[in-house]
Motif scaffolding. Sequence first.
Motif, PDB file in Angstrom:
ATOM      1  N   PHE A 135       1.898  -2.573  -5.595  1.00 10.09           N
ATOM      2  CA  PHE A 135       1.793  -1.597  -4.512  1.00 10.09           C
ATOM      3  C   PHE A 135       3.175  -1.173  -4.025  1.00 10.09           C
ATOM      4  N   MET A 136       4.066  -2.141  -3.795  1.00  5.06           N
ATOM      5  CA  MET A 136       5.403  -1.812  -3.292  1.00  5.06           C
ATOM      6  C   MET A 136       6.238  -1.111  -4.359  1.00  5.06           C
ATOM      7  N   ARG A 137       6.066  -1.484  -5.641  1.00  2.00           N
ATOM      8  CA  ARG A 137       6.785  -0.782  -6.712  1.00  2.00           C
ATOM      9  C   ARG A 137       6.359   0.688  -6.778  1.00  2.00           C
ATOM     10  N   GLN A 138       5.062   0.933  -6.695  1.00  2.00           N
ATOM     11  CA  GLN A 138       4.556   2.301  -6.747  1.00  2.00           C
ATOM     12  C   GLN A 138       5.022   3.104  -5.533  1.00  2.00           C
ATOM     13  N   LEU A 139       5.008   2.467  -4.336  1.00  2.00           N
ATOM     14  CA  LEU A 139       5.431   3.155  -3.132  1.00  2.00           C
ATOM     15  C   LEU A 139       6.912   3.516  -3.211  1.00  2.00           C
ATOM     16  N   ALA A 140       7.733   2.603  -3.755  1.00  2.00           N
ATOM     17  CA  ALA A 140       9.164   2.893  -3.902  1.00  2.00           C
ATOM     18  C   ALA A 140       9.389   4.080  -4.839  1.00  2.00           C
ATOM     19  N   GLU A 141       8.559   4.200  -5.894  1.00  2.00           N
ATOM     20  CA  GLU A 141       8.675   5.340  -6.810  1.00  2.00           C
ATOM     21  C   GLU A 141       8.448   6.657  -6.086  1.00  2.00           C
ATOM     22  N   GLU A 142       7.556   6.676  -5.131  1.00  2.00           N
ATOM     23  CA  GLU A 142       7.264   7.908  -4.400  1.00  2.00           C
ATOM     24  C   GLU A 142       8.439   8.359  -3.540  1.00  2.00           C
ATOM     25  N   PHE A 143       9.381   7.456  -3.238  1.00  2.00           N
ATOM     26  CA  PHE A 143      10.544   7.809  -2.420  1.00  2.00           C
ATOM     27  C   PHE A 143      11.781   8.124  -3.256  1.00  2.00           C
ATOM     28  N   VAL A 144      11.626   8.163  -4.584  1.00  2.00           N
ATOM     29  CA  VAL A 144      12.774   8.451  -5.448  1.00  2.00           C
ATOM     30  C   VAL A 144      13.445   9.775  -5.093  1.00  2.00           C
ATOM     31  N   PRO A 145      12.695  10.881  -4.866  1.00  2.00           N
ATOM     32  CA  PRO A 145      13.373  12.140  -4.502  1.00  2.00           C
ATOM     33  C   PRO A 145      14.230  12.014  -3.238  1.00  2.00           C
ATOM     34  N   GLN A 146      13.700  11.344  -2.205  1.00  2.00           N
ATOM     35  CA  GLN A 146      14.475  11.174  -0.978  1.00  2.00           C
ATOM     36  C   GLN A 146      15.693  10.289  -1.214  1.00  2.00           C
ATOM     37  N   LEU A 147      15.519   9.247  -2.031  1.00  2.00           N
ATOM     38  CA  LEU A 147      16.632   8.350  -2.346  1.00  2.00           C
ATOM     39  C   LEU A 147      17.735   9.100  -3.090  1.00  2.00           C
ATOM     40  N   LYS A 148      17.358   9.931  -4.062  1.00  2.00           N
ATOM     41  CA  LYS A 148      18.367  10.696  -4.812  1.00  2.00           C
ATOM     42  C   LYS A 148      19.103  11.668  -3.902  1.00  2.00           C
ATOM     43  N   GLN A 149      18.352  12.313  -3.011  1.00  2.00           N
ATOM     44  CA  GLN A 149      18.971  13.257  -2.088  1.00  2.00           C
ATOM     45  C   GLN A 149      19.980  12.563  -1.186  1.00  2.00           C
ATOM     46  N   ALA A 150      19.679  11.305  -0.832  1.00  2.06           N
ATOM     47  CA  ALA A 150      20.590  10.543   0.020  1.00  2.06           C
ATOM     48  C   ALA A 150      21.648   9.797  -0.786  1.00  2.06           C
ATOM     49  N   GLY A 151      21.587   9.886  -2.134  1.00  4.26           N
ATOM     50  CA  GLY A 151      22.542   9.174  -2.976  1.00  4.26           C
ATOM     51  C   GLY A 151      22.325   7.677  -2.946  1.00  4.26           C
ATOM     52  N   MET A 152      21.062   7.257  -2.889  1.00  8.09           N
ATOM     53  CA  MET A 152      20.747   5.840  -2.758  1.00  8.09           C
ATOM     54  C   MET A 152      19.812   5.387  -3.875  1.00  8.09           C
ATOM     55  N   THR A 153      19.722   4.064  -4.052  1.00  2.28           N
ATOM     56  CA  THR A 153      18.836   3.452  -5.040  1.00  2.28           C
ATOM     57  C   THR A 153      18.038   2.351  -4.356  1.00  2.28           C
ATOM     58  N   CYS A 154      16.764   2.242  -4.742  1.00  5.97           N
ATOM     59  CA  CYS A 154      15.911   1.177  -4.198  1.00  5.97           C
ATOM     60  C   CYS A 154      15.841   0.027  -5.192  1.00  5.97           C
ATOM     61  N   ARG A 155      16.239  -1.148  -4.745  1.00  7.27           N
ATOM     62  CA  ARG A 155      16.169  -2.349  -5.592  1.00  7.27           C
ATOM     63  C   ARG A 155      15.009  -3.221  -5.115  1.00  7.27           C
ATOM     64  N   ILE A 156      14.184  -3.666  -6.063  1.00  5.58           N
ATOM     65  CA  ILE A 156      13.004  -4.478  -5.725  1.00  5.58           C
ATOM     66  C   ILE A 156      13.131  -5.841  -6.373  1.00  5.58           C
ATOM     67  N   GLU A 157      12.975  -6.868  -5.584  1.00  4.73           N
ATOM     68  CA  GLU A 157      12.927  -8.252  -6.061  1.00  4.73           C
ATOM     69  C   GLU A 157      11.547  -8.796  -5.716  1.00  4.73           C
ATOM     70  N   ALA A 158      10.778  -9.180  -6.721  1.00  9.71           N
ATOM     71  CA  ALA A 158       9.398  -9.597  -6.471  1.00  9.71           C
ATOM     72  C   ALA A 158       9.021 -10.751  -7.381  1.00  9.71           C
ATOM     73  N   ASP A 159       8.013 -11.520  -6.939  1.00  2.00           N
ATOM     74  CA  ASP A 159       7.466 -12.594  -7.759  1.00  2.00           C
ATOM     75  C   ASP A 159       6.800 -11.994  -8.993  1.00  2.00           C
ATOM     76  N   ASP A 160       6.764 -12.795 -10.048  1.00  2.77           N
ATOM     77  CA  ASP A 160       6.106 -12.326 -11.275  1.00  2.77           C
ATOM     78  C   ASP A 160       4.598 -12.278 -11.110  1.00  2.77           C
ATOM     79  N   GLU A 161       4.068 -13.231 -10.363  1.00  2.00           N
ATOM     80  CA  GLU A 161       2.614 -13.267 -10.182  1.00  2.00           C
ATOM     81  C   GLU A 161       2.159 -12.218  -9.173  1.00  2.00           C
ATOM     82  N   ALA A 162       0.900 -11.820  -9.326  1.00  2.84           N
ATOM     83  CA  ALA A 162       0.328 -10.837  -8.398  1.00  2.84           C
ATOM     84  C   ALA A 162       0.080 -11.501  -7.046  1.00  2.84           C
ATOM     85  N   LEU A 163       0.317 -10.756  -5.989  1.00  2.00           N
ATOM     86  CA  LEU A 163       0.023 -11.220  -4.629  1.00  2.00           C
ATOM     87  C   LEU A 163      -1.086 -10.329  -4.079  1.00  2.00           C
ATOM     88  N   ILE A 164      -2.311 -10.856  -4.107  1.00  2.89           N
ATOM     89  CA  ILE A 164      -3.481 -10.055  -3.718  1.00  2.89           C
ATOM     90  C   ILE A 164      -3.755 -10.251  -2.230  1.00  2.89           C
TER      91      ILE A 164
END
Length: 404
Positions: free
Chosen positions: A263-292
Motif C-alpha cells: 500500500f505504501m509503495r503504491q501510494l509513494a508511486e502516485e507522488f512521483v510527479p510532485q517529487l520530481k517537480q520538487a527535485g526529491m526522491t522517496c526512499r522506502i524501507e520495509a519488511d519483506d513480509e506482508a503487514l496485513i
Amino acid sequence: MSLYLKDTLRWKLLFYSLASATITAGTLYAADFLVALLLQSSIRAPFAYVINHIGSLPVFIVAGIGLYIASFFLLIRGTLRRLESLHHSLQRMEEGSFEELAASRSADEIGRIQEMIGRLGGQLSRDLKRITAGLQEIADGNFDRPIETADASGELAEVAHSINAMAAKLNRSILDERNAEKTKNDLITGVSHDLRTPLTSILGFLEVINQDRYRDEVELRHYTDIAYHKAISLKKLIEDLFEFTRINNGMPLNIVGLDLVGFMRQLAEEFVPQLKQAGMTCRIEADDEALIVSADGDLLVRSFGNLISNAIRYGRKSPYVDISVHRSGEEAIIAIANYGDPIPERDLPFIFDRFYRVERSRSQETGGTGLGLAITKSIIEVHGGTIDVSSRKDKTVFTTRLPL
C-alpha cells in the motif's frame, strides 16, 4: 477462663436460681420455726385450722413456689432492664435511628450483644452521614469530592463506592459536554475566520472587476486569476471541513484487509510527479513480509497522502523523503520523515489541532487549510491507531501505529 465463666449469662442465671432457692429455703425454714412458736401462743387457732384441714406440706409447697418465683424475678430485674433497653435500641434502629449505644459495663452475652449493636449503630450512623454529605455535595454540583470509604465496610461501603463511581462518571460526562461545547465554539470561530479570509479577498477582487477599476486586460486576468485561486482554496477548506466532520461523527468504514508494505509503495508511486517537480526522491524501507491490517483503504490514502504531501512541501531543502514500514509486536509502524526546517518545540503539542498552523500568519499558501493533520489523526484513531511527531534540527518524523 474462670472470669469468662463467671460473667456469662448462663452462670448468672444459675446463680440467681440457686440464690432464689436458698432464699426460699431460708424463708420456709424461718416460717416453719415461726409457725411452731405461734401454735403455742394464744393466736394458734388460724394456723391450727390450716394445718389440720389443708396440711402443712401443701402450704409450704405453694409458699415455696411463690417465694422462689418472686425472689428469682427480684434478682434478675437488672438483666430484664438491660434486655428491655436492648429491645428499645433495636426498635430505634428499625425506625432508622442509628445512634451509638452507651458502652455496657457487663461482659456477659447481653453486654457483648449490646456492645456489638452499639458499634454497628455507630458505624451505620457514621456511614450514612458520610453518604448523605456526599450526596449533598453531588446535589450542589461538587462531583470531585468523593465519599470517604477508608473505614467503611459491608454493603454501605459498596453503596458509597457506587455513588463515587456515579459521581465520577457524571463529572466526566459534564466535562465532556463542556469540552464538546468549547470544541464546537472553537470550530465555529476557526471556520468563520478561515472562510472569511479568502471570501473577503474574492469579493474585493470581484468588486474591482465589477467597477472596472483595472487598467487593462492583463490586470483583469491577474485579478480573476487571484480570485480563482482563492475560490479553489475556499473549496478545499470546505471539503476538508466536511471530511473532518464526517470522520468525527462516526462515518461507516469500508474495512478490508490491506498489505501496508504494498500500500505504501503504491501510494509513494502516485507522488512521483510532485517529487520530481520538487527535485526529491522517496526512499522506502520495509519488511519483506506482508503487514496485513484491517482498514478503510480510501481513508488511509487520505491520511498517509497528507503526510507525504507535507513532507514534500516542507522538506524541499533535502532531496529525500523517507518512509519506513515495519512490524513491532502486534503493531505496524509507519514512519514518514523529511529533512526540512524543524517544527518549533512550542508548536509540537498542538500540531494535530484543527485550524492550527505553525505559521503565525496562518497563510494558506504554506499552511494549507489547517485541517490536514487533524483529519489525519482522526482517520488513524478511528482505526484504533495512534500518531505522533518528533522534530529536531535536521529531521521531522511522523510515526503512525496501527494494530495488526
